[in-house]
Design an enzyme around this catalytic site. Sequence first.
Site, PDB file in Angstrom:
ATOM      1  N   CYS A 103       0.499  -0.782   0.092  1.00 29.93           N
ATOM      2  CA  CYS A 103      -0.251  -0.226   0.189  1.00 29.93           C
ATOM      3  C   CYS A 103       0.665   1.409   0.280  1.00 29.93           C
ATOM      4  O   CYS A 103       2.454   0.822   0.863  1.00 29.93           O
ATOM      5  CB  CYS A 103      -0.589  -0.286   0.560  1.00 29.93           C
ATOM      6  SG  CYS A 103      -2.399  -1.340   1.322  1.00 29.93           S
ATOM      7  N   ALA A 122      -3.240  -2.880  -2.506  1.00 27.07           N
ATOM      8  CA  ALA A 122      -4.832  -3.640  -1.469  1.00 27.07           C
ATOM      9  C   ALA A 122      -5.447  -2.895  -2.121  1.00 27.07           C
ATOM     10  O   ALA A 122      -5.274  -1.822  -1.466  1.00 27.07           O
ATOM     11  CB  ALA A 122      -4.659  -3.856  -0.021  1.00 27.07           C
ATOM     12  N   TYR A 177      -7.341  -8.365   7.554  1.00 29.30           N
ATOM     13  CA  TYR A 177      -8.706  -7.751   6.496  1.00 29.30           C
ATOM     14  C   TYR A 177     -10.502  -8.231   6.442  1.00 29.30           C
ATOM     15  O   TYR A 177      -9.672  -9.527   7.011  1.00 29.30           O
ATOM     16  CB  TYR A 177      -8.237  -7.029   5.384  1.00 29.30           C
ATOM     17  CG  TYR A 177      -7.316  -6.238   5.267  1.00 29.30           C
ATOM     18  CD1 TYR A 177      -7.287  -4.813   6.281  1.00 29.30           C
ATOM     19  CD2 TYR A 177      -5.957  -6.240   5.559  1.00 29.30           C
ATOM     20  CE1 TYR A 177      -6.072  -3.999   7.274  1.00 29.30           C
ATOM     21  CE2 TYR A 177      -4.877  -5.320   4.986  1.00 29.30           C
ATOM     22  CZ  TYR A 177      -4.940  -4.839   5.342  1.00 29.30           C
ATOM     23  OH  TYR A 177      -4.512  -3.484   6.375  1.00 29.30           O
ATOM     24  N   LEU A 180      10.530 -11.173   4.726  1.00 29.40           N
ATOM     25  CA  LEU A 180      11.669 -10.938   4.543  1.00 29.40           C
ATOM     26  C   LEU A 180      12.966 -12.644   3.968  1.00 29.40           C
ATOM     27  O   LEU A 180      14.230 -12.329   4.066  1.00 29.40           O
ATOM     28  CB  LEU A 180      12.687 -11.360   6.162  1.00 29.40           C
ATOM     29  CG  LEU A 180      11.952 -10.216   7.390  1.00 29.40           C
ATOM     30  CD1 LEU A 180      12.553 -10.183   8.118  1.00 29.40           C
ATOM     31  CD2 LEU A 180      12.201  -8.943   6.706  1.00 29.40           C
ATOM     32  N   GLY A 200       8.638  -7.990  -0.729  1.00 28.94           N
ATOM     33  CA  GLY A 200       8.308  -6.642  -0.642  1.00 28.94           C
ATOM     34  C   GLY A 200       9.190  -5.438  -0.131  1.00 28.94           C
ATOM     35  O   GLY A 200       9.658  -5.013  -1.673  1.00 28.94           O
ATOM     36  N   ARG A 201       9.723  -5.229   0.545  1.00 32.91           N
ATOM     37  CA  ARG A 201      10.542  -4.397   1.086  1.00 32.91           C
ATOM     38  C   ARG A 201      12.630  -4.407   0.422  1.00 32.91           C
ATOM     39  O   ARG A 201      12.638  -2.689   0.440  1.00 32.91           O
ATOM     40  CB  ARG A 201      10.920  -4.426   2.926  1.00 32.91           C
ATOM     41  CG  ARG A 201      10.083  -3.955   3.602  1.00 32.91           C
ATOM     42  CD  ARG A 201      10.377  -4.322   4.670  1.00 32.91           C
ATOM     43  NE  ARG A 201       9.651  -5.848   5.504  1.00 32.91           N
ATOM     44  CZ  ARG A 201       9.095  -5.933   6.310  1.00 32.91           C
ATOM     45  NH1 ARG A 201       9.249  -5.695   8.022  1.00 32.91           N
ATOM     46  NH2 ARG A 201       9.022  -7.106   6.872  1.00 32.91           N
TER      47      ARG A 201
END
Length: 355
Positions: free
Chosen positions: A25, A57, A181, A300, A322-323
């Site tokens: 997001c 999302a 969610y 990770l 992601g990161r």
Amino acid sequence: MSLLFSPLSIRSVTFPNRLWVSPMCMYSAVDGVVQEWHHTHLTQFASGGAGLVIAEATGVVADGRISPRDTGIWNDAQRDAWAPIVQAIHDRGALAGIQLAHAGRKASTWWPWAEQRGSVAAADGGWTTVAPSAVAFAGFDEPAALDASGIERVVDGFRAAARRALEAGFDVLELHGAHGYLLHQFLSPLSNVRTDEYGGSLENRARLLLRIVDATREVAGDAVPMFVRISATDHAEGGFTPEEAAIVGGWAVEHGADLIDVSSGGLVAHQRIDVHPGYQVPLAETVRQGGRIPVSAVGLITAAEQAEQVLVDGAADAIFAGREWLRDPHFGLRAAHELDDTVAWPPQYVRARWR
């Protein structure tokens, strides 16, 4: 050839490699409409060697957004704004996916860098949230329990969003059933205390998710891959478990899903997570083996050899990160270089390919 950079075929789509970008997001939309930020953010990963880029999302209805700044796909203007981003991802050699979502009781919240915390008041652009039961997430306003008509509205919202996503050109649809969610809220007994056909047994708690899988597959037809992201554990006593996740994942595949995107947590504030490199990979392996279904791993995963080993060990069929993509939008090019493998480099960057 490494497994990480080997192709993967699902239905009519062949993914050029198995190193993919997780939905993340950005809290930067206006009235649910994506902006120039999203165009730059998402297309850079396609230039960086990703096989699949999944957009964040995205609310299937206005009150399903995590925050007032979240992206949406409940109207045609939002659909049309997504289309050039999808085309730009394709032009750079990657496939494009979108995560269709409803935040439930975790909707109408302030974005991470806002000065305020918790639920956004109506006067500030917020709204009343909905959930399986009138049980609040700690620090947020109490939601309204969905009645029968509300549940139908949710199903219809996912169905219509899937149709618009395909019209925008997306190659992959992912249903968000994780991170606390709405669909996760139905799955977990910590947030779902209903006594009707949507509560109690695991079969009942999974009913809404499976109805949405059915509705989305009906729209998508036989050709389009569909993923389901789940939190395989709540990291809290009495919550959703990896064993239940394997069962639900198997049901989802029976109903038309193709791959379970395995994550964890996010449902309750008192969760206890031992975070370390690859900490969610064992969950993916549990779901893959228990459900005998394709899965992706996340959590990770930050290095080429680490990602390759997950696939070699048979813990997953693909890798989401992601990161690491945020730190290095060319993570895919770097990973292929480190594994001495081949990936399609943009011609403008080829000079950096050689040692």
